[in-house]
Design a protein around this motif. Structure first.
Motif: not given
Length: 555
Positions: A242, A260, A340
């Protein structure tokens, strides 16, 4: 086949049985030549009866006297001769044993199998320290069954160099748990179990690595570093991050996949476990369902993109209370600051969650690193979203397998590892989270949990009752000890054993993957351990070349 002969007299006699019952255990009078200070709770011993060997655990020790007058007038410290005369006759030690298993020893080959204890040994049956042969007979050996069923996790107390193994076939069949207070080595115990399942190919793993301790090398408390799963199994483990930039800075390596998360991939049920963490009342959490009913998968996008001044109109449109909707928006809007988290639609974008599922289908274990996003809110939300998706995919794969009955369609056995597990499995929400549903229902879909937690008392009792195998390190709180033993036989006897554990490298193992409870000194996670694993992955190539080959799998 030759008949089984009665075993010869064993070495290391400890004492003889004097009292006992099937329900409460038996008592042994300790030999006068043995020091009570060397008899430790949790030790594995064998009672040699007339027809059975009883494999037992020491659960309590105490000192006693044949005559109270001896205690009223004890010998002085200088009177060593009188002390020696009294030892074993006037004063003696009593050891409480809990027989766990028994096996015929009278030559009847067809009955010479391990079975549950259904009786007790007779008076004056001799008690001995267990031997290496006893340990192997009960717990198996890594060389047995082709070398891919049993995995060494430690050695019995007082028996250095003698391996205690877990049955990995039975381990992966059910959800399991590693319990222990902070600093007792839960992460190292978890690594051992993960290494066993990866080495033998018994399961693929999805590890939610909140503190970046499993993928690449990690620092121990003493300042040294240990290898991660990606380094030990470069062809069998992939790292999803992440925080890819943080992973690169920390390890000098690029993760296999940058992660993402899109707002339209989040569903209202992913928000429910965050009520306590986000300090959301029930009305605010339920507003998410009202939004979803109106806007479908774009419910969160709509909420986050609605200006504060238009929230009243949005609340009226969906039938929610304006204050509740505002609270929900305030609590979720901080996610927009994370790199993210994407608020544009995911349509046409690369689906990282599908990449993760494809890795699992291809027998690759996945370590999901959170990097600098180790905030509990992020951890819980992301783990919820991914696990919900994985659960749905495994249900679909299992349905296909049952329809075709083709082994090629059989889903790979999956173990999902979660830390801070009580946050997902607390009473009141465990039934609503994918983790709670996996613990209760997903055995038939080839999915189980590995629960890692320091507060078992905060986990729903129904979930605890579904735990197959427990590895319990030191716990201090009585409520946690009681919770860790929920649903186990002989919980009363085992409580004292738990209370006597050292804070480092000791654990009580009990449940589905071991024939009887046993206290072990856990296996050391060091160069010798790495060498034992090395033959299980592709030899003859260095890590960098294997790493490049794995990267091509994703890019």
């Amino acid at each position: 086949m030759e008949p089984l002969r009665r075993p010869p007299e064993r070495p290391d006699r400890l004492g003889v049985i004097t009292h006992g019952s099937l329900s409460q255990g038996v008592e042994m009078k300790l030999e006068a030549s043995e020091s009570i200070e060397e008899v430790v709770a949790g030790t594995f011993v064998v009672i040699q009866g007339e027809k059975y060997d009883f494999f037992s655990m020491i659960t309590d020790v105490r000192i006693d006297a044949a005559n109270e007058n001896i205690l009223l007038h004890p010998p002085s410290a200088e009177n060593n001769l009188l002390r020696q005369i009294l030892r074993g006759s006037g004063t003696y030690a009593t050891v409480t044993l809990k027989p766990m298993l028994m096996m015929r020893n009278d030559g009847l080959q067809e009955l010479a199998e391990v079975q549950p204890v259904k009786t007790v040994p007779s008076h004056f049956a001799a008690v001995y320290r267990a031997t290496a042969e006893d340990v192997t007979r009960i717990f198996g050996h890594e060389a047995n069954e082709g070398g891919n069923r049993y995995f060494q996790v430690g050695e019995p107390l007082g028996m250095p160099g003698i391996p205690v193994c877990m049955d990995l076939d039975r381990l992966v069949e059910r959800s399991n748990a590693v319990f222990g207070k902070t600093g007792t080595g839960k992460t190292f115990l978890t690594r051992l179990l993960l290494c066993g399942t990866i080495k033998t190919g018994k399961a693929v793993n999805l590890v939610f690595d909140m503190h970046s301790e499993y993928g690449y090398s990690a620092r121990k408390e003493d300042g040294t570093f240990v290898k991660g799963l990606r380094e030990l199994f470069p062809t069998r483990v992939v790292v999803f991050s992440l925080d890819p930039e943080g992973t690169r800075k920390r390890t000098q390596r690029t993760p296999d996949c940058d992660v993402y998360l899109y707002a339209d991939q989040i569903e209202p049920e992913d928000i429910l476990p965050l009520q306590e963490t986000l300090n959301l009342n029930e009305t605010a959490a339920e507003s998410s369902f009202l939004l979803q009913r109106k806007f479908g998968r774009n419910w969160l996008l709509q909420l986050l993109q609605t200006p504060e001044t238009e929230l009243n109109d949005l609340a009226e449109a969906v039938g929610a209370h304006p204050a509740s909707l505002g609270a929900l928006r305030r609590k979720l809007s901080p996610f927009e600051r994370y790199s993210f988290f994407k608020t544009e639609p995911s349509t046409g974008k690369r689906d990282v969650l599908e990449d993760l599922l494809e890795a699992l289908r291809s027998q690759k274990s996945v370590v999901f690193e959170f990097g600098r996003y180790d905030d509990l809110r992020v951890y819980m939300l992301v783990a919820q979203v991914i696990t919900r998706r994985v659960r749905a995919a495994y249900e679909e794969m299992t349905t296909t397998y049952l329809q075709t009955q083709n082994e090629a369609d059989r889903p790979p056995q999956l173990v999902i590892t979660i830390e801070e597990a009580h946050k997902f499995l607390m009473p009141g929400i465990a039934r609503e989270t994918p983790f709670g549903k996996i613990a209760r229902e997903m055995r038939k879909y080839f999915v189980s949990l590995l629960v890692v937690d320091q507060r078992p008392s905060a986990i729903d009792e129904e979930v605890l009752s579904q735990i197959g195998t427990r590895i319990i390190a030191q716990l201090n709180d009585d409520k946690d000890i009681a919770a860790a033993l929920v649903g186990t036989r002989d919980a009363g006897a085992l409580r004292q054993v738990l209370a006597s554990l050292d804070s480092k490298q000791q654990a009580l193992i009990l449940g589905h993957a071991v024939p009887m409870p046993i206290v072990v000194k856990t296996r050391t996670y060091d160069d010798a351990f790495y060498a034992a694993l090395r033959s299980s992955d592709l030899p003859g190539q260095d890590f960098d070349s294997l790493d490049r080959n794995m990267k091509q799998w994703f890019y």
